[in-house]
Design a protein around this motif. Structure first.
Motif, PDB file in Angstrom:
ATOM      1  N   VAL A  41      56.731  29.790  11.958  1.00 59.19           N
ATOM      2  CA  VAL A  41      57.975  29.246  12.505  1.00 59.19           C
ATOM      3  C   VAL A  41      57.756  28.706  13.920  1.00 59.19           C
ATOM      4  O   VAL A  41      58.293  27.662  14.292  1.00 59.19           O
ATOM      5  N   THR A  42      56.944  29.411  14.715  1.00 56.69           N
ATOM      6  CA  THR A  42      56.661  28.961  16.085  1.00 56.69           C
ATOM      7  C   THR A  42      55.969  27.602  16.084  1.00 56.69           C
ATOM      8  O   THR A  42      56.362  26.679  16.822  1.00 56.69           O
TER       9      THR A  42
ATOM     10  N   GLY B 230      60.534  24.889  21.764  1.00 55.05           N
ATOM     11  CA  GLY B 230      60.123  25.277  20.420  1.00 55.05           C
ATOM     12  C   GLY B 230      59.227  26.499  20.421  1.00 55.05           C
ATOM     13  O   GLY B 230      59.404  27.420  19.608  1.00 55.05           O
TER      14      GLY B 230
ATOM     15  N   LEU C 112      65.435  26.595  13.733  1.00 52.62           N
ATOM     16  CA  LEU C 112      64.672  25.358  13.842  1.00 52.62           C
ATOM     17  C   LEU C 112      65.593  24.142  13.897  1.00 52.62           C
ATOM     18  O   LEU C 112      65.487  23.297  14.794  1.00 52.62           O
TER      19      LEU C 112
ATOM     20  N   VAL D  79      60.556  18.151   9.447  1.00 46.21           N
ATOM     21  CA  VAL D  79      60.345  19.580   9.229  1.00 46.21           C
ATOM     22  C   VAL D  79      59.681  19.838   7.885  1.00 46.21           C
ATOM     23  O   VAL D  79      58.746  20.644   7.776  1.00 46.21           O
TER      24      VAL D  79
ATOM     25  N   ASN E 192      61.432  29.660  21.450  1.00 49.79           N
ATOM     26  CA  ASN E 192      62.317  30.141  20.387  1.00 49.79           C
ATOM     27  C   ASN E 192      61.528  30.705  19.217  1.00 49.79           C
ATOM     28  O   ASN E 192      61.929  31.698  18.602  1.00 49.79           O
ATOM     29  N   GLY E 193      60.378  30.081  18.911  1.00 51.86           N
ATOM     30  CA  GLY E 193      59.545  30.605  17.843  1.00 51.86           C
ATOM     31  C   GLY E 193      58.994  31.980  18.163  1.00 51.86           C
ATOM     32  O   GLY E 193      59.001  32.886  17.324  1.00 51.86           O
TER      33      GLY E 193
ATOM     34  N   ARG F 144      67.532  23.933  17.195  1.00 47.67           N
ATOM     35  CA  ARG F 144      66.794  23.469  18.368  1.00 47.67           C
ATOM     36  C   ARG F 144      66.577  21.960  18.320  1.00 47.67           C
ATOM     37  O   ARG F 144      66.608  21.280  19.346  1.00 47.67           O
TER      38      ARG F 144
ATOM     39  N   THR G 153      58.414  24.850  14.700  1.00 42.87           N
ATOM     40  CA  THR G 153      59.486  24.558  15.659  1.00 42.87           C
ATOM     41  C   THR G 153      58.963  23.748  16.837  1.00 42.87           C
ATOM     42  O   THR G 153      59.600  22.780  17.270  1.00 42.87           O
TER      43      THR G 153
ATOM     44  N   ASN H  70      59.960  19.779  17.270  1.00 43.77           N
ATOM     45  CA  ASN H  70      60.683  19.444  18.500  1.00 43.77           C
ATOM     46  C   ASN H  70      60.026  18.257  19.206  1.00 43.77           C
ATOM     47  O   ASN H  70      60.707  17.329  19.667  1.00 43.77           O
TER      48      ASN H  70
END
Length: 209
Positions: free
Chosen positions: A49-50, A135, A115, A80, A138-139, A118, A53, A57
């Motif tokens: 996910v990190t 990104g 995701l 995505v 948040n990840g 953001r 994201t 972004n």
């Protein structure tokens, strides 16, 4: 432009604590409940996910001025989906057992509300570097909660971490038993609630208007 200005540092660090997507915004909890029965899939999911994201972004930030407003969500989903497909294929190639454990949840990153949130709230209105930091922040904020819940569930539910037994056999000979409830999805929800409660009680202060 200062790449590590105070504003950019806050963009990166706030999601780790003060504006954590799970603990504060209560987003992305579905996968947090589903993949945290063991620590290893929780770590892999958090890293996936990190990465997705951060790079989605950056891509959306780079092309934000060329995206027609009426199709911006479709464009975001395409970006995505492409990144999720790449990460999924890499995961199957290098860690097939983990990809099997994660099952459909890697593909469902496409609809992860953290995701998409953001992209819409930050990347569409900011330059690539701050978007990248946002990104990553948040990840990692999301991954942090997965690791905490996954570690607790695996340790008390299986007596191990990352598959390695930590409790000696003498504990079990003396009558200790692993808590089977920790492997159930319901315990993930309870643990996540406890994490959110502790964070809001001791670290997060809401603005009172």
């Amino acid at each position: 432009m200062d790449l590590f200005s105070k504003q950019n540092r806050e963009v990166f660090s706030n999601p780790l604590n003060l504006d954590n997507p799970i603990m504060v915004q209560v987003l992305g909890i579905c996968s947090a409940l589903a993949v945290t029965s063991q620590l290893k899939p929780a770590i892999v999911m958090g890293l996936a996910v990190t990465i997705i994201t951060a790079f989605s972004n950056v891509i959306i930030s780079l092309i934000r001025n060329t995206i027609p407003n009426r199709i911006r969500i479709i464009v975001q989903l395409v970006v995505v989906a492409a990144l999720v497909t790449i990460v999924s294929q890499i995961l199957k190639a290098v860690a097939y057992d983990v990809s099997v454990q994660l099952s459909v949840y890697v593909g469902l990153i496409i609809t992860n509300c953290i995701l998409m949130g953001r992209l819409e709230a930050f990347a569409m209105t900011n330059r690539p570097w701050p978007s990248f930091l946002d990104g990553i922040g948040n990840g990692l904020g999301y991954a942090l909660i997965l690791v905490i819940v996954g570690a607790v569930r695996e340790f008390f539910g299986r007596g191990s971490l990352l598959g390695f037994k930590l409790l000696p056999q003498s504990f079990y000979d003396a009558g200790y038993m692993d808590n089977g409830m920790m492997t159930m999805p319901a315990m993930a929800l309870i643990l996540l609630g406890c994490v959110i409660w502790v964070h809001r009680a001791y670290f997060y202060k809401e603005d009172k208007k």
